[in-house]
Scaffold this motif. Structure first.
Motif, PDB file in Angstrom:
ATOM      1  N   ALA A 119       0.834  -1.207   0.000  1.00 19.87           N
ATOM      2  CA  ALA A 119       0.000   0.000   0.000  1.00 19.87           C
ATOM      3  C   ALA A 119       0.869   1.258   0.000  1.00 19.87           C
ATOM      4  O   ALA A 119       0.537   2.246  -0.664  1.00 19.87           O
ATOM      5  CB  ALA A 119      -0.928  -0.001   1.204  1.00 19.87           C
ATOM      6  N   ARG A 120       1.965   1.240   0.734  1.00 24.13           N
ATOM      7  CA  ARG A 120       2.860   2.411   0.758  1.00 24.13           C
ATOM      8  C   ARG A 120       3.547   2.643  -0.575  1.00 24.13           C
ATOM      9  O   ARG A 120       3.904   3.768  -0.904  1.00 24.13           O
ATOM     10  CB  ARG A 120       3.915   2.234   1.845  1.00 24.13           C
ATOM     11  CG  ARG A 120       3.420   2.530   3.203  1.00 24.13           C
ATOM     12  CD  ARG A 120       4.557   2.567   4.195  1.00 24.13           C
ATOM     13  NE  ARG A 120       4.025   2.835   5.505  1.00 24.13           N
ATOM     14  CZ  ARG A 120       4.465   2.278   6.612  1.00 24.13           C
ATOM     15  NH1 ARG A 120       5.455   1.417   6.567  1.00 24.13           N
ATOM     16  NH2 ARG A 120       3.920   2.566   7.766  1.00 24.13           N
ATOM     17  N   ALA A 121       3.757   1.588  -1.340  1.00 23.16           N
ATOM     18  CA  ALA A 121       4.436   1.726  -2.632  1.00 23.16           C
ATOM     19  C   ALA A 121       3.626   2.553  -3.624  1.00 23.16           C
ATOM     20  O   ALA A 121       4.173   3.048  -4.608  1.00 23.16           O
ATOM     21  CB  ALA A 121       4.727   0.344  -3.212  1.00 23.16           C
ATOM     22  N   THR A 122       2.341   2.746  -3.365  1.00 18.55           N
ATOM     23  CA  THR A 122       1.486   3.499  -4.288  1.00 18.55           C
ATOM     24  C   THR A 122       1.419   4.986  -3.947  1.00 18.55           C
ATOM     25  O   THR A 122       0.739   5.730  -4.638  1.00 18.55           O
ATOM     26  CB  THR A 122       0.061   2.922  -4.288  1.00 18.55           C
ATOM     27  OG1 THR A 122      -0.551   3.160  -3.022  1.00 18.55           O
ATOM     28  CG2 THR A 122       0.062   1.439  -4.591  1.00 18.55           C
ATOM     29  N   LEU A 148      -4.501  -1.639  -4.637  1.00 21.65           N
ATOM     30  CA  LEU A 148      -3.654  -2.039  -5.761  1.00 21.65           C
ATOM     31  C   LEU A 148      -4.347  -1.820  -7.111  1.00 21.65           C
ATOM     32  O   LEU A 148      -3.706  -1.369  -8.068  1.00 21.65           O
ATOM     33  CB  LEU A 148      -3.248  -3.500  -5.606  1.00 21.65           C
ATOM     34  CG  LEU A 148      -2.331  -3.808  -4.424  1.00 21.65           C
ATOM     35  CD1 LEU A 148      -2.071  -5.303  -4.325  1.00 21.65           C
ATOM     36  CD2 LEU A 148      -1.028  -3.031  -4.507  1.00 21.65           C
ATOM     37  N   ALA A 149      -5.629  -2.124  -7.197  1.00 20.43           N
ATOM     38  CA  ALA A 149      -6.345  -1.900  -8.458  1.00 20.43           C
ATOM     39  C   ALA A 149      -6.425  -0.413  -8.785  1.00 20.43           C
ATOM     40  O   ALA A 149      -6.320  -0.020  -9.953  1.00 20.43           O
ATOM     41  CB  ALA A 149      -7.750  -2.509  -8.384  1.00 20.43           C
ATOM     42  N   THR A 176      -3.477   4.226   9.105  1.00 18.25           N
ATOM     43  CA  THR A 176      -3.734   4.584   7.713  1.00 18.25           C
ATOM     44  C   THR A 176      -2.407   4.666   6.985  1.00 18.25           C
ATOM     45  O   THR A 176      -1.482   5.328   7.450  1.00 18.25           O
ATOM     46  CB  THR A 176      -4.452   5.949   7.625  1.00 18.25           C
ATOM     47  OG1 THR A 176      -5.650   5.882   8.387  1.00 18.25           O
ATOM     48  CG2 THR A 176      -4.781   6.306   6.197  1.00 18.25           C
ATOM     49  N   THR A 177      -2.305   3.974   5.852  1.00 18.12           N
ATOM     50  CA  THR A 177      -1.059   4.059   5.076  1.00 18.12           C
ATOM     51  C   THR A 177      -0.997   5.419   4.396  1.00 18.12           C
ATOM     52  O   THR A 177      -2.024   5.961   3.976  1.00 18.12           O
ATOM     53  CB  THR A 177      -0.986   2.958   4.008  1.00 18.12           C
ATOM     54  OG1 THR A 177      -2.104   3.067   3.147  1.00 18.12           O
ATOM     55  CG2 THR A 177      -0.939   1.589   4.650  1.00 18.12           C
ATOM     56  N   PRO A 178       0.183   5.969   4.282  1.00 18.20           N
ATOM     57  CA  PRO A 178       0.311   7.277   3.636  1.00 18.20           C
ATOM     58  C   PRO A 178       0.064   7.229   2.145  1.00 18.20           C
ATOM     59  O   PRO A 178       0.093   6.234   1.531  1.00 18.20           O
ATOM     60  CB  PRO A 178       1.750   7.665   3.916  1.00 18.20           C
ATOM     61  CG  PRO A 178       2.462   6.468   4.355  1.00 18.20           C
ATOM     62  CD  PRO A 178       1.443   5.468   4.764  1.00 18.20           C
TER      63      PRO A 178
END
Length: 142
Positions: free
Chosen positions: A45-48, A89-90, A140-142
């Motif tokens: 999730a953070r990679a996005t 991811l989608a 919450t992911t950033p």
């Protein structure tokens, strides 16, 4: 706490492929040993975070497409963690970003995961009785 959700009958055609691919990744993460699952979900999730933020209606449509793409061969229910990660991811596969939110509530004590757009629009927060007992975001992911 996992609760059965109704599957939508149709989704937008252009979101079906990203939703299916993202759900495949989320189910692969579920196959990892338990000690690595949450760290992997958070890292994905953070990679996005470098993508432009998605509008709220787009995140809700992507979540509906992910829910509609549940494979028939999967034994049982797909948990909220997998649906939320697949939504993040989608959304990233379509060139935008949203947040993965992990939350809890009391009473009754329960945990839940959902996706949230940058403008605060939740996707999947109303599952598992979220309308009558609201969820409190814990991470919450950033």
């Amino acid at each position: 706490m996992t609760q059965m959700t109704a599957l939508p009958t149709a989704s937008a055609g252009h979101l079906r492929i990203p939703a299916t691919l993202a759900l495949g990744v989320a189910l692969t993460v579920r196959a990892l040993p338990a000690c690595h699952r949450m760290r992997t979900r958070t890292a994905l999730a953070r990679a996005t975070r470098f993508l432009p933020p998605a509008p709220g209606d787009r995140v809700v449509r992507v979540h509906a497409a992910v829910t509609a793409c549940q494979p028939r061969w999967w034994p049982g229910q797909i948990d909220c963690k997998e649906r939320a990660l697949a939504t993040v991811l989608a959304t990233a596969f379509t060139g935008h970003s949203c947040h993965l939110v992990l939350g809890a509530r009391t009473p009754p004590a329960a945990f839940h995961a959902w996706a949230r757009a940058a403008d605060g629009t939740p996707a999947g927060a109303d599952e598992a009785g979220g309308a009558d007992h609201p969820w409190t975001a814990v991470h919450t992911t950033p």
